[in-house]
Design a protein around this motif. Structure first.
Motif, PDB file in Angstrom:
ATOM      1  N   PRO A 211      -1.604   3.693   5.499  1.00 29.74           N
ATOM      2  CA  PRO A 211      -1.744   2.245   5.688  1.00 29.74           C
ATOM      3  C   PRO A 211      -2.316   1.518   4.485  1.00 29.74           C
ATOM      4  N   GLU A 212      -3.020   2.222   3.602  1.00 26.58           N
ATOM      5  CA  GLU A 212      -3.603   1.528   2.444  1.00 26.58           C
ATOM      6  C   GLU A 212      -2.535   0.995   1.501  1.00 26.58           C
ATOM      7  N   VAL A 213      -1.329   1.580   1.527  1.00 25.72           N
ATOM      8  CA  VAL A 213      -0.252   1.064   0.681  1.00 25.72           C
ATOM      9  C   VAL A 213       0.258  -0.268   1.228  1.00 25.72           C
ATOM     10  N   ASN A 214      -0.030  -0.520   2.511  1.00 25.39           N
ATOM     11  CA  ASN A 214       0.391  -1.755   3.169  1.00 25.39           C
ATOM     12  C   ASN A 214      -0.785  -2.721   3.322  1.00 25.39           C
ATOM     13  N   ALA A 215      -1.797  -2.562   2.479  1.00 21.86           N
ATOM     14  CA  ALA A 215      -3.010  -3.371   2.574  1.00 21.86           C
ATOM     15  C   ALA A 215      -3.151  -4.226   1.320  1.00 21.86           C
ATOM     16  N   GLU A 216      -4.174  -5.080   1.315  1.00 16.56           N
ATOM     17  CA  GLU A 216      -4.465  -5.888   0.132  1.00 16.56           C
ATOM     18  C   GLU A 216      -5.967  -6.081   0.006  1.00 16.56           C
ATOM     19  N   ILE A 217      -6.403  -6.404  -1.191  1.00  9.90           N
ATOM     20  CA  ILE A 217      -7.818  -6.642  -1.455  1.00  9.90           C
ATOM     21  C   ILE A 217      -8.109  -8.132  -1.321  1.00  9.90           C
ATOM     22  N   ASP A 218      -9.153  -8.463  -0.571  1.00 12.14           N
ATOM     23  CA  ASP A 218      -9.626  -9.840  -0.450  1.00 12.14           C
ATOM     24  C   ASP A 218     -11.109  -9.851  -0.760  1.00 12.14           C
ATOM     25  N   GLY A 219     -11.438 -10.161  -2.006  1.00  7.71           N
ATOM     26  CA  GLY A 219     -12.838 -10.113  -2.424  1.00  7.71           C
ATOM     27  C   GLY A 219     -13.354  -8.696  -2.416  1.00  7.71           C
ATOM     28  N   THR A 220     -14.337  -8.438  -1.566  1.00  6.83           N
ATOM     29  CA  THR A 220     -14.872  -7.079  -1.434  1.00  6.83           C
ATOM     30  C   THR A 220     -14.371  -6.403  -0.164  1.00  6.83           C
ATOM     31  N   ASP A 221     -13.358  -6.999   0.478  1.00  7.72           N
ATOM     32  CA  ASP A 221     -12.798  -6.433   1.708  1.00  7.72           C
ATOM     33  C   ASP A 221     -11.401  -5.869   1.447  1.00  7.72           C
TER      34      ASP A 221
ATOM     35  N   ARG B 248      24.304  17.659  -6.805  1.00 12.77           N
ATOM     36  CA  ARG B 248      23.838  16.874  -5.663  1.00 12.77           C
ATOM     37  C   ARG B 248      23.644  15.415  -6.099  1.00 12.77           C
ATOM     38  N   PRO B 249      23.892  14.459  -5.202  1.00 13.95           N
ATOM     39  CA  PRO B 249      23.652  13.045  -5.522  1.00 13.95           C
ATOM     40  C   PRO B 249      22.155  12.745  -5.439  1.00 13.95           C
ATOM     41  N   MET B 250      21.529  12.582  -6.584  1.00 13.74           N
ATOM     42  CA  MET B 250      20.078  12.442  -6.652  1.00 13.74           C
ATOM     43  C   MET B 250      19.685  11.011  -7.069  1.00 13.74           C
ATOM     44  N   MET B 251      18.529  10.580  -6.574  1.00  9.93           N
ATOM     45  CA  MET B 251      17.971   9.290  -6.968  1.00  9.93           C
ATOM     46  C   MET B 251      16.492   9.468  -7.284  1.00  9.93           C
ATOM     47  N   TYR B 252      16.064   8.887  -8.400  1.00 12.04           N
ATOM     48  CA  TYR B 252      14.642   8.856  -8.712  1.00 12.04           C
ATOM     49  C   TYR B 252      13.983   7.715  -7.927  1.00 12.04           C
ATOM     50  N   LEU B 253      12.831   7.997  -7.345  1.00 10.62           N
ATOM     51  CA  LEU B 253      12.030   6.988  -6.659  1.00 10.62           C
ATOM     52  C   LEU B 253      10.745   6.753  -7.451  1.00 10.62           C
ATOM     53  N   ALA B 254      10.308   5.504  -7.517  1.00  7.18           N
ATOM     54  CA  ALA B 254       9.065   5.169  -8.224  1.00  7.18           C
ATOM     55  C   ALA B 254       8.216   4.295  -7.319  1.00  7.18           C
ATOM     56  N   LEU B 255       6.979   4.687  -7.122  1.00  7.39           N
ATOM     57  CA  LEU B 255       6.026   3.873  -6.368  1.00  7.39           C
ATOM     58  C   LEU B 255       4.936   3.389  -7.315  1.00  7.39           C
ATOM     59  N   SER B 256       4.909   2.088  -7.563  1.00  6.99           N
ATOM     60  CA  SER B 256       3.789   1.495  -8.294  1.00  6.99           C
ATOM     61  C   SER B 256       2.773   1.027  -7.262  1.00  6.99           C
ATOM     62  N   TYR B 257       1.499   1.317  -7.518  1.00  4.80           N
ATOM     63  CA  TYR B 257       0.478   0.998  -6.520  1.00  4.80           C
ATOM     64  C   TYR B 257      -0.809   0.566  -7.203  1.00  4.80           C
ATOM     65  N   ASP B 258      -1.651  -0.106  -6.433  1.00  3.03           N
ATOM     66  CA  ASP B 258      -2.945  -0.573  -6.928  1.00  3.03           C
ATOM     67  C   ASP B 258      -3.965   0.541  -6.714  1.00  3.03           C
ATOM     68  N   HIS B 259      -4.368   1.161  -7.816  1.00  4.82           N
ATOM     69  CA  HIS B 259      -5.253   2.324  -7.735  1.00  4.82           C
ATOM     70  C   HIS B 259      -6.653   1.947  -7.259  1.00  4.82           C
ATOM     71  N   ARG B 260      -6.950   0.652  -7.145  1.00  2.00           N
ATOM     72  CA  ARG B 260      -8.260   0.246  -6.640  1.00  2.00           C
ATOM     73  C   ARG B 260      -8.428   0.612  -5.170  1.00  2.00           C
ATOM     74  N   ILE B 261      -7.337   0.607  -4.407  1.00  3.92           N
ATOM     75  CA  ILE B 261      -7.468   0.941  -2.983  1.00  3.92           C
ATOM     76  C   ILE B 261      -6.550   2.084  -2.568  1.00  3.92           C
ATOM     77  N   VAL B 262      -5.574   2.436  -3.407  1.00  2.84           N
ATOM     78  CA  VAL B 262      -4.676   3.544  -3.080  1.00  2.84           C
ATOM     79  C   VAL B 262      -4.967   4.700  -4.025  1.00  2.84           C
ATOM     80  N   ASP B 263      -5.395   5.810  -3.473  1.00  2.00           N
ATOM     81  CA  ASP B 263      -5.652   6.990  -4.288  1.00  2.00           C
ATOM     82  C   ASP B 263      -4.344   7.720  -4.581  1.00  2.00           C
TER      83      ASP B 263
END
Length: 508
Positions: A353-363, A468-483
């Motif tokens: 769920p942290e990938v679906n979250a956002e930072i609001d101040g200190t929350d 095989r039909p291959m696709m590269y996937l890339a996830l960019s994320y905010d390391h402040r809340i997503v480890d």
């Protein structure tokens, strides 16, 4: 009869504002939709129009007061004696008040329409008509360009375009005047009369240099040690607002190290004359400026990191090929890959769920829903329409929403509301042939998935090398809340769901 003037909706998550400026005083006559005052929030400036024609009675919230949404600002008295008087800087040959649609030689003002939530200004990009042209009601007069979308302005009545007040390239405020039309029998005669009156009216306009600045702006300038001549005002008539002071202070701070590091003031290297003659300089559109600013802000704000994986598309392609004809016949829309990826991401976001979250101040704000943004390339730039509650939609509903919003995006018809509130974004660079890229976050979101080109590659399967039909996937994320663990887990769950689509049906 008395009518109340209240604080309008200020925008998503904005609950209060400061009264910056009153344009009218008690006892002044006002026309319907004439601007009464200007409110200032943390983000934008909001103009408050008069809901009716009448006389301004009591001003309840004075300049500098803080008011909440729907708070009482003032009262307006209606009645026979409350009709708006002609503006002193207008020629007497304007027989009707602004917005009048009466025939028999009346004039009709063409106003800037509502531009969308939190949008207060636009740029006039194109006029489709010229002064003296005859127009019919609802015929398109001009096109405005905001930070996100293009807005077409139709003619409010049939008649003759007698004066263009805001030319191409001009910046106009929401509710501002774009042009004047002459309607009815006197349309042809009104056009030259308005043209002659225009210079006189223009000469009577204030220069804007003695306009009172917003109270909060004065306080901010005093705190930061900035004078008014150092700030470029963006409010009505060049009025300096609080955000203008913040921009000026940030620019001054950035300019100090830049000046020491770069003694030369030239923004670019000298260009030979023969090369300069072959160059073309085009002003960036407001949309392109906004894209550039938001992407750079995202890099400067978030601790952005990208992790990669690859997915075997064999099963998804087989499933799609087996059912695409029946799918289109039943649902009236093609079965593409985006619905599979949207479903797979919704599935993975529940586990991480942290990938679906956002930072609001200190929350950290966790979203118990998925509003999926689908990055879409258009002739004017990249936009991100949002599919709301994508986690509760079927494959058919997702495909229909993507097709409908994609078409509206390419036609420049998306509203601001359709591009707000996203919690996660998918960007498909594969449609342009991209094999690998690192997508940039769409603030304030904490994750974005990059899809890429499907390419046949040699893979080892059960000890044998097969194509095989291959696709590269890339996830960019905010390391402040997503480890890193959460980011990798998310990508693996997406990969598992796509390589065995049955897992989506069984919620595994």
């Amino acid at each position: 009869m008395s009518t109340e003037v209240r604080v309008p909706t200020l925008g998503e998550s904005v609950t209060e504002a400061t009264v910056a400026t009153w344009f009218k005083k008690p006892g002044d006559t006002v026309a319907a939709d004439e601007m009464l005052c200007e409110l200032e929030t943390d983000k934008v400036t909001v103009e408050v129009p008069s809901p009716v024609a009448g006389t301004l009675g009591e001003i309840v919230a004075a300049e500098g007061d803080t008011v909440g949404v729907d708070a009482l600002l003032a009262t307006i008295s209606e009645g026979q004696g409350a009709a708006p008087a002609p503006a002193p800087d207008k020629a007497e040959d304007t027989p009707k008040a602004a917005g009048s649609g009466s025939a028999s030689g009346g004039s009709v003002d063409v106003m800037v329409p509502t531009l969308g939530e939190s949008v207060t200004e636009a740029t006039v990009s194109t006029w489709f008509k010229q002064v003296g042209d005859s127009v019919t009601q609802d015929e398109m007069l001009c096109e405005l360009e905001t930070d996100k979308v293009s807005v077409e302005v139709p003619a409010p009545a049939s008649g003759t375009l007698s004066e263009i007040i805001a030319g191409e390239g001009d910046t106009v405020q929401a509710g501002g005047k774009l042009a004047v039309m002459a309607s009815g029998d006197g349309a042809a005669a009104a056009a030259p009369a308005k043209s002659e009156a225009a210079p006189a009216a223009a000469s009577g306009e204030p220069s804007g240099k003695d306009v009172e600045d917003a109270p909060s702006a004065k306080k901010a300038m005093a705190e930061k040690g900035i004078t008014a001549d150092q700030v470029q005002g963006s409010g009505r008539d060049g009025r300096v607002m609080k955000e203008d002071v913040a921009r000026a202070a940030a620019a001054a701070t950035a300019a100090a190290p830049a000046a020491s590091a770069q003694p030369a003031q030239a923004p670019r290297a000298p260009v030979p004359a023969d090369d300069a003659a072959r160059e073309e300089r085009v002003k960036m559109t407001r949309l392109r400026q906004t894209i550039a600013r938001r992407l750079k802000d995202s890099q400067n704000t978030a601790a952005m990191l990208t992790t990669y994986n690859e997915v075997d598309m064999t099963e998804v392609m087989a499933l799609r090929n087996a059912y695409k004809d029946e799918f289109q016949k039943k649902h009236g829309v093609k079965l593409g890959f985006m619905s599979f990826f949207t479903k797979a991401c919704c599935h993975a976001l529940k586990e991480v769920p942290e990938v679906n979250a956002e930072i609001d101040g200190t929350d950290i704000v966790y979203k118990n829903f998925v509003h999926m943004g689908i990055a879409t390339g258009t002739p004017t730039g990249l936009v991100v329409p949002v599919i709301r509650d994508a986690d509760s939609l079927s494959f058919a509903d997702i495909e229909k929403a993507i097709a409908e919003k994609g078409a509206r995006a390419r036609d420049g018809k998306l509203s601001m509301a359709e591009m707000q509130g996203g919690t996660f974004t998918i960007s498909n660079g594969g449609v342009y042939g991209s094999l690998m890229s690192s997508p940039i976050l769409n603030p304030p979101q904490s994750g974005i998935l990059g899809m890429h080109k499907i390419q046949q590659r040699p893979m080892v399967m059960n000890g044998e090398i097969v194509a095989r039909p291959m696709m590269y996937l890339a996830l960019s994320y905010d390391h402040r809340i997503v480890d890193g663990k959460g980011a990798v887990t998310f990508l693996v769950r997406v990969k598992d769901a796509l390589e065995d689509p049955r897992r989506l049906l069984m919620d595994l």
